[in-house]
Design a protein around this motif. Sequence first.
Motif, PDB file in Angstrom:
ATOM      1  N   ARG A   1       0.811  -1.220   0.000  1.00 20.75           N
ATOM      2  CA  ARG A   1       0.000   0.000   0.000  1.00 20.75           C
ATOM      3  C   ARG A   1       0.841   1.266   0.000  1.00 20.75           C
ATOM      4  O   ARG A   1       0.315   2.368   0.032  1.00 20.75           O
ATOM      5  CB  ARG A   1      -0.919   0.000   1.228  1.00 20.75           C
ATOM      6  CG  ARG A   1      -1.843  -1.206   1.199  1.00 20.75           C
ATOM      7  CD  ARG A   1      -2.534  -1.425   2.524  1.00 20.75           C
ATOM      8  NE  ARG A   1      -2.999  -2.812   2.603  1.00 20.75           N
ATOM      9  CZ  ARG A   1      -3.524  -3.351   3.667  1.00 20.75           C
ATOM     10  NH1 ARG A   1      -3.657  -2.637   4.774  1.00 20.75           N
ATOM     11  NH2 ARG A   1      -3.914  -4.607   3.663  1.00 20.75           N
ATOM     12  N   GLN A   2       2.159   1.106  -0.008  1.00 20.65           N
ATOM     13  CA  GLN A   2       3.043   2.257   0.042  1.00 20.65           C
ATOM     14  C   GLN A   2       3.622   2.527  -1.338  1.00 20.65           C
ATOM     15  O   GLN A   2       4.310   1.681  -1.906  1.00 20.65           O
ATOM     16  CB  GLN A   2       4.167   2.002   1.051  1.00 20.65           C
ATOM     17  CG  GLN A   2       3.658   1.794   2.475  1.00 20.65           C
ATOM     18  CD  GLN A   2       4.786   1.432   3.430  1.00 20.65           C
ATOM     19  OE1 GLN A   2       5.630   0.602   3.110  1.00 20.65           O
ATOM     20  NE2 GLN A   2       4.805   2.058   4.584  1.00 20.65           N
ATOM     21  N   ASP A   3       3.319   3.703  -1.872  1.00 19.89           N
ATOM     22  CA  ASP A   3       3.889   4.069  -3.164  1.00 19.89           C
ATOM     23  C   ASP A   3       5.400   4.259  -3.065  1.00 19.89           C
ATOM     24  O   ASP A   3       6.147   3.934  -3.989  1.00 19.89           O
ATOM     25  CB  ASP A   3       3.243   5.363  -3.680  1.00 19.89           C
ATOM     26  CG  ASP A   3       1.781   5.169  -4.028  1.00 19.89           C
ATOM     27  OD1 ASP A   3       1.421   4.051  -4.436  1.00 19.89           O
ATOM     28  OD2 ASP A   3       1.008   6.127  -3.873  1.00 19.89           O
ATOM     29  N   ASP A   4       5.846   4.782  -1.943  1.00 21.62           N
ATOM     30  CA  ASP A   4       7.277   4.993  -1.722  1.00 21.62           C
ATOM     31  C   ASP A   4       7.524   4.764  -0.241  1.00 21.62           C
ATOM     32  O   ASP A   4       7.259   5.636   0.579  1.00 21.62           O
ATOM     33  CB  ASP A   4       7.670   6.415  -2.141  1.00 21.62           C
ATOM     34  CG  ASP A   4       9.173   6.586  -2.233  1.00 21.62           C
ATOM     35  OD1 ASP A   4       9.886   5.578  -2.103  1.00 21.62           O
ATOM     36  OD2 ASP A   4       9.625   7.731  -2.436  1.00 21.62           O
ATOM     37  N   SER A   5       7.980   3.590   0.118  1.00 19.93           N
ATOM     38  CA  SER A   5       8.050   3.158   1.506  1.00 19.93           C
ATOM     39  C   SER A   5       8.920   4.079   2.361  1.00 19.93           C
ATOM     40  O   SER A   5      10.116   4.237   2.092  1.00 19.93           O
ATOM     41  CB  SER A   5       8.616   1.738   1.575  1.00 19.93           C
ATOM     42  OG  SER A   5       8.969   1.411   2.895  1.00 19.93           O
ATOM     43  N   PRO A   6       8.350   4.674   3.422  1.00 22.37           N
ATOM     44  CA  PRO A   6       9.163   5.485   4.341  1.00 22.37           C
ATOM     45  C   PRO A   6      10.275   4.665   4.980  1.00 22.37           C
ATOM     46  O   PRO A   6      11.390   5.160   5.171  1.00 22.37           O
ATOM     47  CB  PRO A   6       8.150   5.957   5.384  1.00 22.37           C
ATOM     48  CG  PRO A   6       6.830   5.921   4.677  1.00 22.37           C
ATOM     49  CD  PRO A   6       6.922   4.732   3.757  1.00 22.37           C
ATOM     50  N   ALA A   7       9.979   3.409   5.326  1.00 19.15           N
ATOM     51  CA  ALA A   7      11.005   2.573   5.945  1.00 19.15           C
ATOM     52  C   ALA A   7      12.177   2.349   5.008  1.00 19.15           C
ATOM     53  O   ALA A   7      13.344   2.409   5.412  1.00 19.15           O
ATOM     54  CB  ALA A   7      10.396   1.227   6.366  1.00 19.15           C
ATOM     55  N   MET A   8      11.898   2.102   3.725  1.00 19.31           N
ATOM     56  CA  MET A   8      12.972   1.879   2.781  1.00 19.31           C
ATOM     57  C   MET A   8      13.739   3.154   2.490  1.00 19.31           C
ATOM     58  O   MET A   8      14.926   3.108   2.137  1.00 19.31           O
ATOM     59  CB  MET A   8      12.425   1.265   1.492  1.00 19.31           C
ATOM     60  CG  MET A   8      11.877  -0.143   1.670  1.00 19.31           C
ATOM     61  SD  MET A   8      12.993  -1.249   2.601  1.00 19.31           S
ATOM     62  CE  MET A   8      14.409  -1.317   1.500  1.00 19.31           C
ATOM     63  N   LYS A   9      13.090   4.298   2.640  1.00 15.68           N
ATOM     64  CA  LYS A   9      13.819   5.565   2.524  1.00 15.68           C
ATOM     65  C   LYS A   9      14.871   5.669   3.623  1.00 15.68           C
ATOM     66  O   LYS A   9      15.995   6.130   3.407  1.00 15.68           O
ATOM     67  CB  LYS A   9      12.847   6.742   2.608  1.00 15.68           C
ATOM     68  CG  LYS A   9      12.001   6.963   1.365  1.00 15.68           C
ATOM     69  CD  LYS A   9      11.145   8.213   1.518  1.00 15.68           C
ATOM     70  CE  LYS A   9      10.336   8.488   0.270  1.00 15.68           C
ATOM     71  NZ  LYS A   9       9.507   9.713   0.395  1.00 15.68           N
TER      72      LYS A   9
END
Length: 306
Positions: A271-279
């Motif tokens: 559901r994440q277009d751009d994962s905050p965790a992966m950032k």
Amino acid sequence: MKGSTEMQLGMVGLGRMGGNMAARLREKGIEVVGYDVASKERDVDTLAELVGRLEAPRVVWVMVPSGDPTEDTVAELGRLLEEGDTVIDGGNTHYVDDHARSVHLAEKGITYIDAGVSGGVWGRQNGYGIMVGGPAEHVERIRPVLEALTPDSGGYVHAGPVGAGHFAKMVHNGIEYGMMQAFAEGYELMAASGLVDDIPGTFESWREGTVVRSWLLDLLTRALEQDPDLSELRGYAEDSGEGRWTVQTAVDLAVPAPAITAALYARFASRQDDSPAMKVIAALRNQFGGHAVTRVAHRPEEAFRD
């Protein structure tokens, strides 16, 4: 014919599941009185009218959304029904809510049975899998309904006392999460390999003679036949609640369930277009290793340079 009987049933909720279940029951010889607040296919306009149309001892099957809609419906039926009647909750209720409902209805002599139902939109044609919880003598009373809804070869189980049906369905759906995730990861791995030219054909070949053949595999091959590279879909998956309940119950009982847990988290990630965790991961890698933030590892050895 299996399921053929002169039994009568009230069905509350005539959506994709309840409506198809009512149709299958009628095809099997069960008289169904249907009610739905929004459906034009309903036979009555109120719950009170539904109860009035049924002969005692009445059996009413509830197939409305879980949570407040089910809670409100069961509570109203408790006011309308009489001693000797039975309420079956076939929705995706959390099993922890079943006991309180059972106790409340028992005060009026009304039996409560919980039923986990699996089969989706194909259930009318193929039959449903049904897991029930409740007193044995009352489960036996609704056997004609259960047999009409399930395939001729079987498909229902009296899983245990009140709550056991919804508990078994919860675990079923947790397992379903894990199986779906495994097929999804296998698809992505073959697509990324550049080696497998016919991915739809590969899944199709697994449908016969392999240990992973299943109805889920049948559905996947059907989806790939319609859209071979899944380009018409967005990589987004909801969860209906049972996966979360399964994982939480596993934590509460200290039962390891890593596959189901990982499958649930994968749905959250979708559901994440751009994962905050992966950032954060990318930022940290850049800080301690001097990596370019957008760098992608193309060779296996590049993936382990942290």
